[in-house]
Design an enzyme around this catalytic site. Structure first.
Site, PDB file in Angstrom:
ATOM      1  N   HIS A  30      -2.609 -33.295  21.210  1.00  0.00           N
ATOM      2  CA  HIS A  30      -3.631 -33.881  22.271  1.00  0.00           C
ATOM      3  C   HIS A  30      -3.999 -33.251  23.419  1.00  0.00           C
ATOM      4  O   HIS A  30      -3.441 -32.970  23.772  1.00  0.00           O
ATOM      5  CB  HIS A  30      -2.650 -35.432  22.445  1.00  0.00           C
ATOM      6  CG  HIS A  30      -2.991 -36.371  23.669  1.00  0.00           C
ATOM      7  ND1 HIS A  30      -3.009 -37.267  23.513  1.00  0.00           N
ATOM      8  CD2 HIS A  30      -3.462 -35.865  24.517  1.00  0.00           C
ATOM      9  CE1 HIS A  30      -3.105 -38.530  24.314  1.00  0.00           C
ATOM     10  NE2 HIS A  30      -3.710 -37.349  25.461  1.00  0.00           N
ATOM     11  N   HIS A  32      -7.455 -33.256  25.637  1.00  0.00           N
ATOM     12  CA  HIS A  32      -8.729 -32.692  26.113  1.00  0.00           C
ATOM     13  C   HIS A  32      -9.247 -32.011  27.043  1.00  0.00           C
ATOM     14  O   HIS A  32      -8.880 -30.701  27.321  1.00  0.00           O
ATOM     15  CB  HIS A  32      -8.857 -34.233  27.498  1.00  0.00           C
ATOM     16  CG  HIS A  32      -8.166 -35.369  27.650  1.00  0.00           C
ATOM     17  ND1 HIS A  32      -8.965 -36.310  27.219  1.00  0.00           N
ATOM     18  CD2 HIS A  32      -7.246 -35.638  27.725  1.00  0.00           C
ATOM     19  CE1 HIS A  32      -7.561 -37.628  26.668  1.00  0.00           C
ATOM     20  NE2 HIS A  32      -6.929 -36.849  26.873  1.00  0.00           N
ATOM     21  N   ARG A  85     -23.020 -29.911  33.633  1.00  0.00           N
ATOM     22  CA  ARG A  85     -24.611 -30.438  33.622  1.00  0.00           C
ATOM     23  C   ARG A  85     -25.203 -29.800  32.108  1.00  0.00           C
ATOM     24  O   ARG A  85     -26.143 -30.532  32.419  1.00  0.00           O
ATOM     25  CB  ARG A  85     -25.086 -29.820  35.157  1.00  0.00           C
ATOM     26  CG  ARG A  85     -23.967 -30.001  36.080  1.00  0.00           C
ATOM     27  CD  ARG A  85     -24.131 -31.466  36.855  1.00  0.00           C
ATOM     28  NE  ARG A  85     -23.288 -31.662  37.481  1.00  0.00           N
ATOM     29  CZ  ARG A  85     -24.256 -31.951  39.140  1.00  0.00           C
ATOM     30  NH1 ARG A  85     -25.017 -30.888  39.075  1.00  0.00           N
ATOM     31  NH2 ARG A  85     -23.200 -31.898  40.355  1.00  0.00           N
ATOM     32  N   ASP A 152     -13.281 -40.126  23.245  1.00  0.00           N
ATOM     33  CA  ASP A 152     -13.022 -41.420  23.751  1.00  0.00           C
ATOM     34  C   ASP A 152     -13.761 -41.978  24.539  1.00  0.00           C
ATOM     35  O   ASP A 152     -14.637 -41.656  25.176  1.00  0.00           O
ATOM     36  CB  ASP A 152     -12.211 -40.125  24.725  1.00  0.00           C
ATOM     37  CG  ASP A 152     -10.930 -40.862  25.264  1.00  0.00           C
ATOM     38  OD1 ASP A 152     -10.184 -41.238  24.191  1.00  0.00           O
ATOM     39  OD2 ASP A 152      -9.666 -40.796  25.994  1.00  0.00           O
ATOM     40  N   GLY A 186      -7.642 -43.846  30.127  1.00  0.00           N
ATOM     41  CA  GLY A 186      -7.957 -44.905  31.311  1.00  0.00           C
ATOM     42  C   GLY A 186      -6.590 -44.962  31.471  1.00  0.00           C
ATOM     43  O   GLY A 186      -5.815 -45.413  30.763  1.00  0.00           O
ATOM     44  N   HIS A 213      -5.199 -43.880  23.785  1.00  0.00           N
ATOM     45  CA  HIS A 213      -3.920 -43.326  24.156  1.00  0.00           C
ATOM     46  C   HIS A 213      -3.034 -45.335  24.581  1.00  0.00           C
ATOM     47  O   HIS A 213      -3.906 -46.320  24.604  1.00  0.00           O
ATOM     48  CB  HIS A 213      -4.370 -43.446  25.613  1.00  0.00           C
ATOM     49  CG  HIS A 213      -4.753 -41.699  25.993  1.00  0.00           C
ATOM     50  ND1 HIS A 213      -6.008 -41.672  24.798  1.00  0.00           N
ATOM     51  CD2 HIS A 213      -4.138 -40.584  26.403  1.00  0.00           C
ATOM     52  CE1 HIS A 213      -5.938 -40.152  25.550  1.00  0.00           C
ATOM     53  NE2 HIS A 213      -5.469 -39.851  26.073  1.00  0.00           N
ATOM     54  N   GLU A 216       2.148 -45.241  28.048  1.00  0.00           N
ATOM     55  CA  GLU A 216       1.767 -44.031  28.962  1.00  0.00           C
ATOM     56  C   GLU A 216       2.115 -44.574  29.966  1.00  0.00           C
ATOM     57  O   GLU A 216       2.810 -44.066  30.304  1.00  0.00           O
ATOM     58  CB  GLU A 216       0.284 -42.842  28.604  1.00  0.00           C
ATOM     59  CG  GLU A 216       0.526 -41.608  29.906  1.00  0.00           C
ATOM     60  CD  GLU A 216      -0.296 -41.082  29.790  1.00  0.00           C
ATOM     61  OE1 GLU A 216      -0.447 -40.483  30.391  1.00  0.00           O
ATOM     62  OE2 GLU A 216      -1.639 -42.089  29.370  1.00  0.00           O
ATOM     63  N   ASP A 294      -2.882 -32.438  26.850  1.00  0.00           N
ATOM     64  CA  ASP A 294      -3.111 -33.261  26.894  1.00  0.00           C
ATOM     65  C   ASP A 294      -3.947 -32.506  28.037  1.00  0.00           C
ATOM     66  O   ASP A 294      -5.079 -32.072  27.761  1.00  0.00           O
ATOM     67  CB  ASP A 294      -2.110 -33.853  28.003  1.00  0.00           C
ATOM     68  CG  ASP A 294      -2.519 -35.492  28.798  1.00  0.00           C
ATOM     69  OD1 ASP A 294      -3.443 -35.447  28.052  1.00  0.00           O
ATOM     70  OD2 ASP A 294      -2.294 -36.151  28.766  1.00  0.00           O
TER      71      ASP A 294
END
Length: 357
Positions: A30, A32, A85, A152, A186, A213, A216, A294
């Site tokens: 887990h 990101h 970008r 995700d 989110g 998720h 949490e 995380d």
């Protein structure tokens, strides 16, 4: 285990906590990708692309990462990812993230990223994926670390969620060479999980794993919804499972793992401090759990730090920490030969620790 007990264990084992943790092969489940951007990389990309409403030095960025609550964290997160970008940006991010994990003894990682956040900003999906794949493969060639992707769905209250869901699933299904699972992030309280049922059913039927998720920032109901509507195989965070004894029993009986991220929970205000964190209780109740980082730079942590906190701040014994490392292997979607190799590595590390005691 108290701090003094930990000190006595170090003397008995002949290994410091740092040496013990460094000797332990690890799996990260887990983390990101966007939340793993190194501060200096973020600053350099902001300068390169003329993103002038972000901090311009490390001190300012550190203050920028002081979160009032979970909603503020999401606000800062969305502001930071705007520096990404082009393909080269994503290649640098993926390579640095994977190399950083490898440097902590991570052999295998399932890294979450949120393609729709970037696609809706006008970034071409193939350019985005080409960049992260280049970075992933570069890191694998350099260190041997194996990385797979979790796409995700950005469950954000101000987003058109149907295109976000459908677009994320389509992105994943067209890139199965290294995308293995569908996730959902989110604010849970603003974006209920049942509305994503169709996307997760499509993912399940196509053979993608499901790792949303849940539990949490809200209670046990969100986890039940993730199980019922999203066909969850693992739960991101899930610490509020303790609110419902029936859910605890269900997770234990069906062996549904929780991806626990202690420092993240502190930094977003979900848990007050390490002594209040439920990880020791989850372990005591024999729930399947792994230890994860995380969004490491944003929270001032690393996976290595999480293992040290487990010993020093959460009072876990060394055999319990070895158990967390072994559990991450079992809960992963790594291919069977790699799992076998990782099991053997962890067993050898545990034997070395035992021999030193």
């Amino acid at each position: 285990m108290s701090v003094s007990d930990a000190g006595r264990q170090e003397v008995a084992d002949g290994l410091s906590d740092e040496e013990f943790v460094d000797a332990l092969p690890k799996v990260e489940l887990h983390v990101h990708l966007e939340g793993s951007m190194r501060p200096r990389t973020l600053l350099a990309l902001a300068r390169r692309h003329g993103v002038d409403d972000l901090p311009t030095d490390i001190e300012g960025l550190t203050k920028f990462y002081e979160f009032r609550d979970f909603d503020h964290f999401i606000e800062v997160y969305l502001a930071a990812v705007r520096v990404l970008r082009d393909a080269d940006d994503f290649a640098v991010l993926a390579r640095e993230t994977a190399l950083g994990l490898a440097g902590q003894g991570v052999r295998y990682a399932e890294i979450t990223f949120t393609p729709f956040l970037h696609i809706q900003r006008g970034i071409d999906a193939d350019e985005l994926f080409g960049g992260i794949e280049r970075g992933r493969l570069d890191a694998e060639r350099e260190t041997g670390i194996q990385v797979r992707w979790v796409t995700d769905i950005p469950g954000l209250p101000n987003m058109n969620l149907r295109p976000a869901s459908e677009g994320t699933v389509e992105f994943a299904l067209n890139r199965r060479e290294s995308v293995i699972a569908l996730g959902l992030g989110g604010p849970e309280v603003d974006v209920p999980r049942p509305q994503f049922a169709e996307a997760f059913t499509v993912a399940r039927d196509a053979g993608l794993h499901r790792v949303p998720h849940a539990g949490e920032t809200t209670g046990a109901r969100t986890i039940w919804d993730a199980l019922e509507y999203l066909h969850a195989e693992r739960i991101g965070h899930g610490i509020r499972a303790l609110d419902d004894p029936a859910l605890v029993e269900h997770l234990r009986a069906h062996h549904i793992p929780l991806e626990v991220c202690p420092t993240s929970n502190l930094r977003t205000g979900v848990v007050a401090d390490y002594p209040d964190h439920p990880l020791p209780t989850l372990i005591e109740l024999a729930l399947p759990v792994s230890l994860n980082s995380d969004d490491p730079p944003m929270f001032g942590t690393t996976l290595r730090d999480e293992y040290l906190h487990a010993l020093r701040s959460l009072g876990l014994r060394r055999d319990q920490v070895v158990g967390l490392a072994a559990a991450a292997v079992e809960h992963s979607f790594a291919p069977a030969p790699l799992k076998d190799a990782l099991r053997a590595e962890i067993a050898a590390a545990a034997d070395r620790v035992q021999a030193a005691s």
